[in-house]
Write a protein that holds these residues in place. Structure first.
Motif, PDB file in Angstrom:
ATOM      1  N   GLU A  98       0.891  -1.143   0.040  1.00 21.97           N
ATOM      2  CA  GLU A  98      -0.001  -0.042  -0.092  1.00 21.97           C
ATOM      3  C   GLU A  98       0.978   1.272   0.111  1.00 21.97           C
ATOM      4  O   GLU A  98       0.644   2.407  -0.781  1.00 21.97           O
ATOM      5  CB  GLU A  98      -0.922   0.079   1.262  1.00 21.97           C
ATOM      6  CG  GLU A  98      -1.848   1.308   1.248  1.00 21.97           C
ATOM      7  CD  GLU A  98      -2.875   1.045   2.377  1.00 21.97           C
ATOM      8  OE1 GLU A  98      -3.369   2.372   2.618  1.00 21.97           O
ATOM      9  OE2 GLU A  98      -3.007  -0.041   2.981  1.00 21.97           O
ATOM     10  N   GLN A  99       1.952   1.320   0.693  1.00 23.68           N
ATOM     11  CA  GLN A  99       2.718   2.300   0.821  1.00 23.68           C
ATOM     12  C   GLN A  99       3.532   2.514  -0.506  1.00 23.68           C
ATOM     13  O   GLN A  99       3.649   3.745  -1.047  1.00 23.68           O
ATOM     14  CB  GLN A  99       3.894   2.257   1.884  1.00 23.68           C
ATOM     15  CG  GLN A  99       4.808   3.511   2.152  1.00 23.68           C
ATOM     16  CD  GLN A  99       3.999   4.658   2.619  1.00 23.68           C
ATOM     17  OE1 GLN A  99       3.266   4.650   3.416  1.00 23.68           O
ATOM     18  NE2 GLN A  99       4.197   5.635   1.746  1.00 23.68           N
ATOM     19  N   LYS A 100       3.749   1.577  -1.023  1.00 21.43           N
ATOM     20  CA  LYS A 100       4.492   1.544  -2.575  1.00 21.43           C
ATOM     21  C   LYS A 100       3.464   2.530  -3.504  1.00 21.43           C
ATOM     22  O   LYS A 100       4.007   3.199  -4.394  1.00 21.43           O
ATOM     23  CB  LYS A 100       4.833   0.172  -3.150  1.00 21.43           C
ATOM     24  CG  LYS A 100       6.251  -0.247  -2.580  1.00 21.43           C
ATOM     25  CD  LYS A 100       6.621  -1.707  -3.010  1.00 21.43           C
ATOM     26  CE  LYS A 100       7.989  -2.064  -2.431  1.00 21.43           C
ATOM     27  NZ  LYS A 100       7.905  -3.438  -2.664  1.00 21.43           N
ATOM     28  N   LEU A 101       2.129   1.787  -3.203  1.00 22.92           N
ATOM     29  CA  LEU A 101       0.975   2.515  -4.268  1.00 22.92           C
ATOM     30  C   LEU A 101       0.921   4.041  -4.181  1.00 22.92           C
ATOM     31  O   LEU A 101       0.866   4.950  -4.898  1.00 22.92           O
ATOM     32  CB  LEU A 101      -0.069   1.612  -3.879  1.00 22.92           C
ATOM     33  CG  LEU A 101      -0.343   0.486  -4.699  1.00 22.92           C
ATOM     34  CD1 LEU A 101      -1.531  -0.417  -4.338  1.00 22.92           C
ATOM     35  CD2 LEU A 101      -0.236   0.386  -6.177  1.00 22.92           C
ATOM     36  N   VAL A 102       1.012   4.341  -2.702  1.00 20.60           N
ATOM     37  CA  VAL A 102       0.820   5.691  -2.262  1.00 20.60           C
ATOM     38  C   VAL A 102       1.940   6.537  -3.012  1.00 20.60           C
ATOM     39  O   VAL A 102       1.979   7.744  -3.394  1.00 20.60           O
ATOM     40  CB  VAL A 102       0.557   5.807  -0.762  1.00 20.60           C
ATOM     41  CG1 VAL A 102       0.932   7.538  -0.508  1.00 20.60           C
ATOM     42  CG2 VAL A 102      -0.689   5.278  -0.277  1.00 20.60           C
ATOM     43  N   ASN A 103       3.200   6.083  -2.765  1.00 15.31           N
ATOM     44  CA  ASN A 103       4.331   6.863  -3.087  1.00 15.31           C
ATOM     45  C   ASN A 103       4.369   6.849  -4.626  1.00 15.31           C
ATOM     46  O   ASN A 103       4.806   7.963  -5.448  1.00 15.31           O
ATOM     47  CB  ASN A 103       5.744   5.945  -2.590  1.00 15.31           C
ATOM     48  CG  ASN A 103       5.790   6.043  -1.182  1.00 15.31           C
ATOM     49  OD1 ASN A 103       5.252   6.760  -0.478  1.00 15.31           O
ATOM     50  ND2 ASN A 103       6.570   5.339  -0.672  1.00 15.31           N
ATOM     51  N   THR A 104       4.137   5.914  -5.285  1.00 12.03           N
ATOM     52  CA  THR A 104       4.016   5.849  -6.874  1.00 12.03           C
ATOM     53  C   THR A 104       2.785   6.588  -7.608  1.00 12.03           C
ATOM     54  O   THR A 104       2.975   7.289  -8.401  1.00 12.03           O
ATOM     55  CB  THR A 104       4.026   4.458  -7.391  1.00 12.03           C
ATOM     56  OG1 THR A 104       5.241   3.835  -6.811  1.00 12.03           O
ATOM     57  CG2 THR A 104       4.215   4.494  -8.900  1.00 12.03           C
TER      58      THR A 104
END
Length: 109
Positions: A98-104
């Motif tokens: 989820e954090q990767k999606l938010v960052n991307t």
């Protein structure tokens, strides 16, 4: 240190693993961690001195019996803790994704 001392340390470890099992059954993770630390100190003591001690046959037999009990309790502790650790690992993985999606993409919860 002599054979009696070595056996006393093994017996202390066995008692601690018994207490660790009770803590795991009660889901008392802080107590389990504390007991595990105490157990580690006893194991370190054995590592430092046990090789210099020659055990009698009676002591060796007692040591084997104690180790069997320790291993049984350890197996039971793992059976109680591993499902929770797998759930925690999955949760961490999900949060990382989820954090990767938010960052991307700048989206998420």
């Amino acid at each position: 240190m002599n054979g009696d001392h070595v056996i006393a340390i093994y017996e202390s470890i066995a008692e601690l693993t018994k207490e660790m099992l009770a803590a795991a059954r009660a889901s008392d993770w802080e107590l389990l961690a504390s007991l595990e630390t105490r157990c580690g100190k006893h194991i370190a003591t054995l590592k430092n001195f046990e090789d210099t001690i020659t055990l009698s046959e009676q002591h060796r037999n007692r040591k084997i019996d104690i180790i069997r009990k320790i291993l049984e309790d350890d197996r039971d502790i793992r059976n109680l803790t591993e499902p929770g650790l797998r759930r925690l690992s999955a949760l961490i993985q999900s949060n990382q994704t989820e954090q990767k999606l938010v960052n991307t993409y700048g989206i998420g919860s």
